[in-house]
Design a protein around this motif. Structure first.
Motif, mmCIF file in Angstrom:
data_model
loop_
_atom_site.group_PDB
_atom_site.id
_atom_site.type_symbol
_atom_site.label_atom_id
_atom_site.label_comp_id
_atom_site.label_asym_id
_atom_site.label_seq_id
_atom_site.Cartn_x
_atom_site.Cartn_y
_atom_site.Cartn_z
ATOM 1 N N VAL A 192 0.842 -1.203 0.000
ATOM 2 C CA VAL A 192 0.000 0.000 0.000
ATOM 3 C C VAL A 192 0.871 1.245 0.000
ATOM 4 C CG1 VAL A 192 -1.603 1.371 1.390
ATOM 5 C CG2 VAL A 192 -2.014 -1.069 1.072
ATOM 6 N N GLN A 193 1.865 1.260 0.847
ATOM 7 C CA GLN A 193 2.745 2.426 0.937
ATOM 8 C C GLN A 193 3.480 2.658 -0.381
ATOM 9 O OE1 GLN A 193 2.977 4.409 3.763
ATOM 10 N NE2 GLN A 193 4.164 5.813 2.479
ATOM 11 N N LYS A 194 3.916 1.588 -1.018
ATOM 12 C CA LYS A 194 4.715 1.708 -2.238
ATOM 13 C C LYS A 194 3.888 2.105 -3.449
ATOM 14 C CE LYS A 194 7.998 -0.982 -5.054
ATOM 15 N NZ LYS A 194 8.741 -2.272 -5.150
ATOM 16 N N TYR A 195 2.704 1.504 -3.592
ATOM 17 C CA TYR A 195 1.949 1.664 -4.828
ATOM 18 C C TYR A 195 0.667 2.483 -4.697
ATOM 19 C CZ TYR A 195 4.944 -2.065 -6.621
ATOM 20 O OH TYR A 195 6.022 -2.813 -7.016
ATOM 21 N N GLY A 196 0.127 2.580 -3.497
ATOM 22 C CA GLY A 196 -1.193 3.190 -3.355
ATOM 23 C C GLY A 196 -1.200 4.576 -2.758
ATOM 24 N N ILE A 197 -0.047 5.097 -2.345
ATOM 25 C CA ILE A 197 0.007 6.371 -1.642
ATOM 26 C C ILE A 197 0.984 7.313 -2.347
ATOM 27 C CG2 ILE A 197 0.585 7.482 0.561
ATOM 28 C CD1 ILE A 197 -0.272 4.957 1.975
ATOM 29 N N TYR A 198 0.582 8.564 -2.476
ATOM 30 C CA TYR A 198 1.453 9.579 -3.069
ATOM 31 C C TYR A 198 2.638 9.872 -2.145
ATOM 32 C CZ TYR A 198 -2.058 10.959 -6.567
ATOM 33 O OH TYR A 198 -2.943 10.991 -7.620
ATOM 34 N N PRO A 199 3.720 10.404 -2.693
ATOM 35 C CA PRO A 199 4.806 10.883 -1.835
ATOM 36 C C PRO A 199 4.298 11.932 -0.852
ATOM 37 C CG PRO A 199 5.506 10.798 -4.130
ATOM 38 C CD PRO A 199 4.029 10.534 -4.129
ATOM 39 N N SER A 200 4.969 12.055 0.264
ATOM 40 C CA SER A 200 4.547 12.969 1.315
ATOM 41 C C SER A 200 4.310 14.375 0.772
ATOM 42 C CB SER A 200 5.607 13.016 2.415
ATOM 43 O OG SER A 200 5.231 13.900 3.436
ATOM 44 N N GLY A 201 3.191 14.959 1.180
ATOM 45 C CA GLY A 201 2.866 16.325 0.775
ATOM 46 C C GLY A 201 1.947 16.423 -0.425
#
Length: 311
Positions: free
Chosen positions: A100-109
């Protein structure tokens, strides 16, 4: 059953295993005793290489308490199995979180509102509010992930929950008698398929999901699709895939090619390998992988294995 299968319902049913949750303490959900023999559910195959035998069961990645217990033959096979193979292990939460962190979430901000046109962003915010999801916490999700999260909520509002998924029930029952649970795929593999979508197609996927949710007929379509699994109606799923082939939309083509046809050979390879190592194993995968000319059973037959459909 012609006409029942909204394409986004099919899309998410093909890949909701990323979102099921382990049962508390690994236990299977309890079901009230009715005194009646449980009916056939999904689809069940017997696969043999002449030395070992394996049962292949078709699941769905959501569930309801009245799905259980399962009928006698799959229950007996599961009780005797030394190994249960699933697309994903529901208890492998660490791998899911990493994917999820790698593929499903944008970079911070970064926020999804910055990547969507204003009209689609507004519709998305309205949907989050309707399902009482915290919009600020969802801002970092990519559009395809938002679509999946919203679809899980739509299933739940209709009484079908990922924590009651058939896969999770099977894993709990297998572990209860000491069987090993193994994965045929990985969360990394499943989520990376959606990550291949460019920004425009991710937005299209999210928009199509919202359209489906706004359709007043969606609840009926969903009930009919789950009903096909409840009643072991393989022909119903065959009809759904035929409709998908006739639908030239992006979502339907993506579903058939990326979520089904592309994954089926690897699933078949994993099941064939399992058969060489173990006798009386059980493999359980989404039922959409068990229908059609390039289905997992068809691919297993091409490998020279004996494949018999029990129901």
């Amino acid at each position: 059953m012609k006409g029942f299968a909204g394409r986004l319902i099919i899309v998410t049913l093909a890949l909701l295993s990323c979102f099921y949750l382990p049962q508390a303490h690994g236990a299977a959900p309890a079901a009230a005793a009715t005194g009646q023999e449980p009916p056939n559910r999904g689809a069940l195959y017997r696969v043999s290489d002449g030395r070992h035998t394996l049962h292949l069961f078709g699941t769905i990645h959501v569930g309801a308490s009245d799905f259980y217990p399962l009928e006698r033959r799959i229950a007996q096979a599961l009780g005797e199995a030394p190994v249960l193979a699933l697309e994903l292990d529901p208890q492998n939460a660490g791998a899911l979180q990493a994917a999820v962190q790698k593929y499903g979430i944008y970079p911070s901000g970064q926020r999804f509102e910055d990547h969507l046109d204003p009209a689609l962003a507004q519709r998305t915010m309205a949907a989050l509010k309707r399902y009482q999801l915290p919009a600020q916490q969802m801002q970092g999700l990519r559009p395809w992930m938002l679509a999946m999260v919203l679809t899980v909520q739509e299933y739940a509002s209709s009484g079908y929950h990922p924590e009651l998924a058939v896969d999770s029930y099977l894993a709990g029952a297998a572990r209860a008698h000491g069987a090993t649970v193994v994965e045929l795929e990985s969360a990394e593999r499943q989520m990376s398929i959606f990550a291949r979508l460019d920004a425009a197609h991710q937005a299209q996927f999210l928009g199509d999901t919202l359209d489906e949710m706004d359709d007043a007929d969606t609840t009926r379509k969903l009930a009919e699709l789950v009903g096909a699994w409840r009643h072991a109606d393989s022909q119903g799923f065959e009809n759904a895939l035929q409709e998908m082939e006739q639908d030239r939309s992006f979502a339907s083509a993506f579903t058939r090619q990326a979520l089904l046809d592309e994954r089926n050979p690897d699933l078949a390879d994993g099941i064939a390998a399992l058969l060489t190592r173990h006798d009386k194993a059980v493999a359980a995968i989404g039922i959409l992988h068990l229908v059609g000319p390039r289905s997992v059973p068809a691919l297993l037959k091409e490998k020279g294995l004996k494949v018999e459909q029990i129901y």
